[in-house]
Design a protein around this motif. Structure first.
Motif, mmCIF file in Angstrom:
data_model
loop_
_atom_site.group_PDB
_atom_site.id
_atom_site.type_symbol
_atom_site.label_atom_id
_atom_site.label_comp_id
_atom_site.label_asym_id
_atom_site.label_seq_id
_atom_site.Cartn_x
_atom_site.Cartn_y
_atom_site.Cartn_z
ATOM 1 N N GLY A 193 -29.043 47.240 20.335
ATOM 2 C CA GLY A 193 -29.934 47.362 21.483
ATOM 3 C C GLY A 193 -30.922 46.219 21.510
ATOM 4 O O GLY A 193 -31.268 45.658 20.462
ATOM 5 N N PHE A 194 -31.371 45.836 22.697
ATOM 6 C CA PHE A 194 -32.269 44.696 22.844
ATOM 7 C C PHE A 194 -33.651 45.056 22.304
ATOM 8 O O PHE A 194 -33.933 46.205 21.955
ATOM 9 N N LEU A 195 -34.504 44.069 22.208
ATOM 10 C CA LEU A 195 -35.836 44.240 21.642
ATOM 11 C C LEU A 195 -36.592 45.398 22.309
ATOM 12 O O LEU A 195 -36.752 45.429 23.530
ATOM 13 N N GLY A 196 -37.043 46.343 21.485
ATOM 14 C CA GLY A 196 -37.862 47.440 21.991
ATOM 15 C C GLY A 196 -37.114 48.511 22.753
ATOM 16 O O GLY A 196 -37.737 49.374 23.387
ATOM 17 N N ALA A 197 -35.775 48.501 22.701
ATOM 18 C CA ALA A 197 -35.010 49.478 23.480
ATOM 19 C C ALA A 197 -35.176 50.902 22.949
ATOM 20 O O ALA A 197 -35.075 51.869 23.701
ATOM 21 N N GLY A 198 -35.391 51.051 21.644
ATOM 22 C CA GLY A 198 -35.537 52.381 21.064
ATOM 23 C C GLY A 198 -34.511 52.676 19.980
ATOM 24 O O GLY A 198 -34.184 53.844 19.725
ATOM 25 N N LYS A 199 -34.015 51.632 19.310
ATOM 26 C CA LYS A 199 -32.984 51.806 18.280
ATOM 27 C C LYS A 199 -33.470 52.687 17.131
ATOM 28 O O LYS A 199 -32.754 53.585 16.676
ATOM 29 N N THR A 200 -34.683 52.419 16.651
ATOM 30 C CA THR A 200 -35.186 53.186 15.513
ATOM 31 C C THR A 200 -35.426 54.645 15.884
ATOM 32 O O THR A 200 -35.174 55.549 15.082
ATOM 33 N N THR A 201 -35.867 54.895 17.102
ATOM 34 C CA THR A 201 -36.053 56.272 17.568
ATOM 35 C C THR A 201 -34.715 57.002 17.606
ATOM 36 O O THR A 201 -34.612 58.178 17.209
ATOM 37 N N LEU A 202 -33.664 56.316 18.076
ATOM 38 C CA LEU A 202 -32.340 56.930 18.079
ATOM 39 C C LEU A 202 -31.854 57.169 16.654
ATOM 40 O O LEU A 202 -31.274 58.227 16.350
ATOM 41 N N LEU A 203 -32.096 56.215 15.768
ATOM 42 C CA LEU A 203 -31.722 56.392 14.369
ATOM 43 C C LEU A 203 -32.344 57.665 13.791
ATOM 44 O O LEU A 203 -31.687 58.440 13.088
ATOM 45 N N GLN A 204 -33.618 57.859 14.081
ATOM 46 C CA GLN A 204 -34.308 59.044 13.567
ATOM 47 C C GLN A 204 -33.688 60.326 14.117
ATOM 48 O O GLN A 204 -33.568 61.324 13.400
ATOM 49 N N LYS A 205 -33.280 60.314 15.384
ATOM 50 C CA LYS A 205 -32.613 61.479 15.980
ATOM 51 C C LYS A 205 -31.273 61.738 15.292
ATOM 52 O O LYS A 205 -30.938 62.886 14.956
#
Length: 302
Positions: free
Chosen positions: A9-21
């Protein structure tokens, strides 16, 4: 055999938030390791994930598909042999090309240890059209090569979200798509096995050493030795949109303030501050710019 999942995902898209989910809902009870490749000196995403008690392998000094291509495979082989996880979740830098990272995950040195299970790309619905127009080579590659697209900053049925879906599906009509509130679908929905697809054809042989690509993106880190004034910080963050500085896409960091430690997230002119237990007192700015000192000077008075 260990399963590999790429979370792009591009910068700031929310990759880490999805990882946590995914970690909360999709891989409970499994032995999970994470590979983090932040672009810049502040490895904030790795800090966030380590605070959850997960095994995190950090890759620094560049993005996987550029300066770190050799180190990536070696680090992943070492991690697989040392930890022997059931699952490895890999979060490349937001400016990495998914096709390049996929090629590295199919390297012959990994063949006996792991299999690439799924490629997931987080698409920022609010900035999708802008990213496609201004950073097509990176953004489009992340969309085209994905098995699954998860839209962030999206409300189901809104014109903005529907426009983003149409654009992404035009680039990749075979991908499964999830949009709207992330509470409306589960990690298991996202991780449903997709029909097998042939590996993306790498532009170069995987094992051939090549000259690192020159990234069009720059990063500058500002460290503080004092408590940051949050009102002054907000005023300076607003100035990051000044065209004279270039194009500022992302800023993030942990800052010490009069109210304690705060987590800063800045994406395309929008920012948030939240209390955090993380340690640190520095800010990383990412974008297309050449005036690094001007950005440093911007924050000297906060």
């Amino acid at each position: 055999m260990t399963e590999l999942y790429l979370i792009s995902g591009f910068l700031g898209a929310g990759k880490t938030t999805l990882l946590q989910k995914l970690l909360r809902e999709g891989f409970a009870g499994q032995k999970v390791a994470l590979v983090e490749n932040d672009f810049g000196a502040v490895s904030l995403d790795a800090k966030l994930l380590k605070s959850g008690g997960y095994t995190v392998q950090e890759l620094r000094a560049g993005c996987i598909c550029c300066t770190l291509n050799g180190n990536f495979v070696s680090a992943l082989v070492s991690l697989l042999r040392r930890v022997q996880p059931d699952v490895v979740l890999i979060e490349p830098s937001g400016v990495a090309k998914l096709s390049d990272v996929e090629a590295l995950c199919r390297d012959q040195r990994l063949a006996a240890l792991a299999v690439l299970k799924q490629k997931i790309t987080v698409v920022d619905a609010a900035n999708c059209a802008s990213y496609c127009e201004n950073f097509g080579a990176f953004f489009e590659d992340q969309v085209r090569c994905a098995d699954t697209l998860v839209f962030s900053h999206s409300d189901a049925g809104t014109p903005q979200t529907e426009s983003a879906r149409r654009l992404a599906q035009k680039l990749n009509p075979r991908a499964a798509c999830f949009s709207g509130s992330w509470d409306t679908f589960s990690a298991q929905d996202i991780l449903q096995p997709a029909p097998p697809t042939p590996a993306s054809t790498p532009r170069r042989p995987i094992l051939v050493r090549r000259t690192p690509e020159t990234s069009p993106f720059s990063t500058v880190t500002v460290s503080f030795d004092h408590a940051v004034d949050l009102k002054r910080l907000a005023a300076q963050l607003a100035k990051l949109q000044d065209p004279a500085l270039g194009t500022i896409l992302r800023a993030k960091g942990v800052l010490q303030s009069e109210k304690g430690a705060v987590l800063l997230q800045f994406v395309c002119g929008q920012w948030s501050l939240a209390q955090t237990a993380l340690e640190g007192n520095e800010l990383c700015v990412i974008g297309k710019f050449s005036k690094e000192q001007a950005i440093r000077d911007l924050f000297t008075a906060v």
